[in-house]
Design a protein around this motif. Structure first.
Motif, PDB file in Angstrom:
ATOM      1  N   ALA A 260     -12.065  -5.077 115.701  1.00 53.07           N
ATOM      2  CA  ALA A 260     -10.585  -5.109 115.707  1.00 53.07           C
ATOM      3  C   ALA A 260     -10.116  -5.993 116.863  1.00 53.07           C
ATOM      4  O   ALA A 260      -9.270  -6.764 116.771  1.00 53.07           O
ATOM      5  N   GLN A 263      -9.718  -9.484 116.034  1.00 51.49           N
ATOM      6  CA  GLN A 263      -8.903  -9.841 114.639  1.00 51.49           C
ATOM      7  C   GLN A 263      -7.561 -10.071 115.144  1.00 51.49           C
ATOM      8  O   GLN A 263      -6.530  -9.974 114.232  1.00 51.49           O
ATOM      9  N   ARG A 270      -2.563  -2.114 112.754  1.00 57.21           N
ATOM     10  CA  ARG A 270      -3.879  -2.141 113.114  1.00 57.21           C
ATOM     11  C   ARG A 270      -4.339  -0.866 113.801  1.00 57.21           C
ATOM     12  O   ARG A 270      -5.220  -0.264 113.196  1.00 57.21           O
ATOM     13  N   TYR A 289      -9.789   1.047 121.379  1.00 56.43           N
ATOM     14  CA  TYR A 289      -9.283  -0.399 121.026  1.00 56.43           C
ATOM     15  C   TYR A 289      -8.017  -0.670 122.012  1.00 56.43           C
ATOM     16  O   TYR A 289      -8.035  -1.831 122.677  1.00 56.43           O
TER      17      TYR A 289
END
Length: 379
Positions: A260, A263, A270, A289
């Motif tokens: 991620a 991205q 997200r 993340y």
């Protein structure tokens, strides 16, 4: 920044620590514990809200500052309470080692039982000197959303083990949310840190993904506390996970988090997708993340809590990572001053750093400081 020492399995207290290494370690311990508590407090007002409800209450950007929960700004939840008792248990394990007894999961379990007592008693019992100083902190005697799994798992004196875990279906994130302190055992090898965190997680959470997340999170903190990069620490965890039965959900979640990052710009949508059903692996994925993509600690923590999952848990895990990575002085000072229980957290952090770097000067089989044993009794 000085490279932290990495002594043998016996623990940091068996090594000679230079002044710079002691200061760096102390900053990372403080950073980890305060950072986790800040993330917990930031996410506390959003618990059980959907992303749409978060935006309706706090605007399109979501929550961007501490907000009231449990009657005040900066209030922490059971995640921070249990993390503090984890630290207490780890110190007590070191102290009890002088007697020839060395089984940290038992000492951590006893510490968790002392936490469980704070959830049912009106206040500390001054007659119980064997409880030590932390269990006499009156502000801890308040229920702050403890999970049913934690209360059930610690509802009696029986200790769960990897062979016979408590609550075999418990797949939530509460065990992982209290596991940052295991990562601060910088003198231990990563696989031993993983093992200890997992053994203590099954005292309340018996689903493989839940206790493997606790072990994985502890090892990531461990890598950061030893001066590794966050990406490098996660890669190490993926290797360790591969040998563990039931690892696939955790492995997939961590790989999803890493993917991620590439991205595009981070967004609440997200994060909401990463957290999924709010189980332990989703919470861990969000923490990793947000720690990777956050522009700074404040941004990373805000990103970590604005979603429809367990915001206090994602905030706590992300805060522990960022605190271990950057140290105490990088944390937002305005938030730190408002944090509930801050003096207790700092006192405990300093005691842990002292024990791990100067333990033999505080206690030994031959002679010990009476003051230290009063704080952390061997009983």
């Amino acid at each position: 920044m000085a490279a932290p020492l990495t002594p043998k399995q016996g623990g940091p207290s068996s090594a000679v620590w230079g002044r710079a290494e002691q200061q760096d370690f102390r900053s990372r311990v403080r950073g980890t514990l305060i950072g986790a508590a800040l993330g917990d407090a930031l996410g506390a007002p959003l618990a059980e809200l959907s992303l749409e409800e978060v935006r309706a209450a706090h605007g399109p950007q979501g929550l961007t500052d501490l907000a009231p929960a449990y009657g005040r700004r900066g209030a922490v939840t059971a995640a921070t309470q249990q993390a503090l008792f984890t630290v207490d248990g780890l110190i007590r394990a070191q102290v009890r080692r002088d007697t020839g007894a060395w089984h940290p999961p038992t000492d951590v379990h006893r510490a968790y039982l002392r936490w469980a007592a704070t959830q049912r008693d009106w206040g500390p019992d001054e007659r119980r000197k064997e409880d030590g100083w932390l269990a006499r902190e009156e502000w801890l005697y308040s229920r702050r959303g403890p999970s049913r799994d934690c209360l059930l798992g610690l509802g009696n004196d029986v200790m769960g083990t990897l062979d016979k875990p408590k609550n075999v279906a418990a797949a939530g994130s509460a065990a992982a949310a209290r596991s940052a302190p295991f990562g601060l055992l910088v003198g231990w090898e990563p696989q031993l840190v993983f093992q200890l965190a997992a053994e203590c997680a099954v005292q309340t959470h018996g689903a493989p993904a839940a206790y493997l997340c606790a072990g994985a999170y502890a090892v990531v903190v461990h890598g950061l506390a030893r001066g590794e990069s966050l990406d490098g620490a996660v890669q190490r965890v993926l290797v360790l996970l591969a040998a563990r039965p039931g690892h696939q959900p955790v492995t997939d979640a961590l790989k999803h988090a890493l993917g991620a990052v590439r991205q595009g710009m981070p967004s609440a949508a997200r994060v909401d997708e990463l957290v999924g059903d709010g189980l332990a692996e989703g919470v861990l994925a969000v923490a990793v993340y947000c720690a990777l993509v956050g522009e700074d600690i404040r941004h990373g923590l805000c990103l970590a809590v604005n979603h429809g999952g367990p915001s206090e848990a994602t905030g706590a895990l992300c805060g522990g990572l960022l605190g271990a990575l950057h140290g105490e002085t990088a944390l937002p000072p305005g938030w730190v001053t408002e944090l509930e229980g801050r003096p207790t957290v700092l006192e405990l952090a300093d005691d842990f750093a002292m024990e791990m770097t100067q333990g033999p000067a505080l206690h030994s089989p031959a002679a010990s400081s009476p003051g230290w044993l009063a704080r952390y009794p061997r009983a």
